[in-house]
Design an enzyme around this catalytic site. Sequence first.
Site, PDB file in Angstrom:
ATOM      1  N   HIS B  80       0.833  -1.208   0.000  1.00 45.32           N
ATOM      2  CA  HIS B  80       0.000   0.000   0.000  1.00 45.32           C
ATOM      3  C   HIS B  80       0.868   1.259   0.000  1.00 45.32           C
ATOM      4  O   HIS B  80       2.032   1.226   0.391  1.00 45.32           O
ATOM      5  CB  HIS B  80      -0.930   0.023   1.203  1.00 45.32           C
ATOM      6  N   ARG B 129      -5.786   0.379   5.234  1.00 40.59           N
ATOM      7  CA  ARG B 129      -4.949   0.915   4.169  1.00 40.59           C
ATOM      8  C   ARG B 129      -4.604  -0.129   3.102  1.00 40.59           C
ATOM      9  O   ARG B 129      -4.480   0.215   1.911  1.00 40.59           O
ATOM     10  CB  ARG B 129      -3.670   1.586   4.716  1.00 40.59           C
ATOM     11  N   GLU B 183       0.969  -5.453   8.945  1.00 44.76           N
ATOM     12  CA  GLU B 183       2.313  -4.910   9.102  1.00 44.76           C
ATOM     13  C   GLU B 183       2.925  -5.475  10.397  1.00 44.76           C
ATOM     14  O   GLU B 183       2.215  -5.950  11.276  1.00 44.76           O
ATOM     15  CB  GLU B 183       2.223  -3.380   9.153  1.00 44.76           C
ATOM     16  N   HIS B 253       1.651  -5.083   3.449  1.00 48.76           N
ATOM     17  CA  HIS B 253       2.537  -4.062   3.995  1.00 48.76           C
ATOM     18  C   HIS B 253       3.998  -4.401   3.757  1.00 48.76           C
ATOM     19  O   HIS B 253       4.344  -5.528   3.425  1.00 48.76           O
ATOM     20  CB  HIS B 253       2.277  -3.933   5.497  1.00 48.76           C
TER      21      HIS B 253
END
Lengths: 334, 329
Positions: B80, B129, B183, B253
């Site tokens: 992202h 995200r 992440e 991520h």
Amino acid sequence: MATATSHQSVVSFASLRSSPSSTISQCGFKIDSSLSFTSKKTNFCKIKAITSSVSYDNTLLSPSKTIPDNSQKKSNEAALILIRHGESLWNEKNLFTGCVDVPLTEKGVEEAIEAGKRISNIPVDVIFTSSLIRAQMTAMLAMIQHRRKKVPIILHDESEQAKTWSQVFSDETKNQSIPVIPAWQLNERMYGELQGLNKQETAERYGKEQVHEWRRSYDIPPPKGESLEMCAERAVAYFQDNIEPKLAAGKNVMIAAHGNSLRSIIMYLDKLTCQEVISLELSTGIPLLYIFKEGKFMKRGSPVGPTEAGVYAYTKRLAQYRQKLEEDSEVICA
Amino acid sequence: MATTTMSHQAIGSIVSHRPFKASQFLKEPLNVPMKSKRFKIEATASQISVVDNTFLSPSKNRPQESKKNSNEAALILIRHGESLWNEKNLFTGCVDVPLTQKGVGEAIEAGKKISNIPVDLIFTSSLIRAQMTAMLAMTQHRRKKVPIILHNESVKAKTWSHVFSEETRKQSIPVIAAWQLNERMYGELQGLNKKETAERYGTQQVHEWRRSYEIPPPKGESLEMCAERAVAYFEDNIKPELASGNNVMIAAHGNSLRSIIMYLDDLTSQEVTTLDLSTGVPLLYIFKEGKFMKRGSPVGPTEAGVYAYTKRLAQYREKLDAASQATLD
């Protein structure tokens, strides 16, 4: 407005009108004697609040912590913004969506951004969305346009790990955050066995009249689905239990959700009859503003975009807020 | 590739820094000089969220291309773009912060670059995200199948999100959100300003946390720990799909993707700590006969370049072009 909580999920309203027409008969009529009706002639839909689960990190919004000046000074007034998400990929294909988690189209993305521009000058302290991506994306895209520059953060409480993992370790950062709370109770009306069906195909399968009845009646659910009444029950209960207290505490709230869950809430805010609510159409991507003051909801229409002529200061407090934003940006430019 | 060793231990707690033993070997031991650490990832029991098989039964109708050559599948990785905390220079980790305007633009750009590559299944992390990146990218996809996020968090969520038309299901791309693709969890640094953290802990210590392989920040994950759960998830849930011939896109991520790339490319821990993934630039791999072949970055449709990475992808693209010609006529 005191919330009557009970363990029954009952929606009752007095739908006795002086008019002899029987168009109201579509409203379900369940009497709960514990509710007081103000008058037989008034048509109030009183929604009983069902115990709804409330779980979110209070550290992000402790009233005692630092809150923007405006809302602390006049804690008896708060802004409530309602945004209905824009076009989804199934709208485009003319399929019944309900609670299927379908994302926005490019057009829907733009509608969200446009909506954001219109509310860029209205304070937002907390955001509620449904658990569906199209509403969440709408909220996030709208907030990109917001002038305040506080950062929306989605709260996670689906498990202990999710809660721990999403923790923020800086008070200063928390103060610059806008908690975003997803709630299934704000989801679109669940459309049962019609979900995924093409509107034409459904009319062929069940007959036009039947489909029209499911779509437009107040209390008749599609097979294995929710009626508008059922949707309203859980949406309004959630609103009363979780959102109204925030407004009462002076927090400015934005709700990004769906046609039916928002109509339900508007029915409560505006005290609409069930007849009125089934004919209520909410434009997509056009934010609606209410001011909550002294326990009452005052409808304030649609905020205009920043470049459009119009009355944007709905209350003195909002005018001051806007002024402050202007001053802040001047300082940066200077 | 060797089979996944499943254990019944829950994934290790991330609160304490536990020493990781590179004991279980998933891959054939290579002759590696002792100086470079080759870390073998032990697959721990990862939650296999059941992909609603009605969406993707291999025996049911699947796009013809992938049926003919079911031993080949495309794997797209997208990291992202800019988030609101990147902009503010705050450590993000697993705090669920959304994209900036720029991040939105990056997602759309990424989507244009993969618009001609088939996608049957999408995996994302549980953070907005990554999910937004996937959804925005797919608005650019030419195929016009509709991504649908699967909800398995409760029986109600599952029931409520059910699709009642088989035809519609066939025109859907299931999207599976998995925390294992999140992440790297940054523990007590989450929300801290990078400068402030350097002042509090010292630049060297912070650098060590950020760039070492096995040293986690306080109450956080090391890259090693992140890799453990990300790769385990990949092996348990994603690889089997590729093996069945399903084309997969993963939107995630920096650290979860590096971990997966470490597995795909057989990197050492040294190599992975220096690996930097560009944001918003999709990476393409072809999975064929059990092997992952790196195919770089797909170019956008208007850019000159080799876009047909394999014969099958060339045919897919041709089919898309023919379909849009037909609608134009």
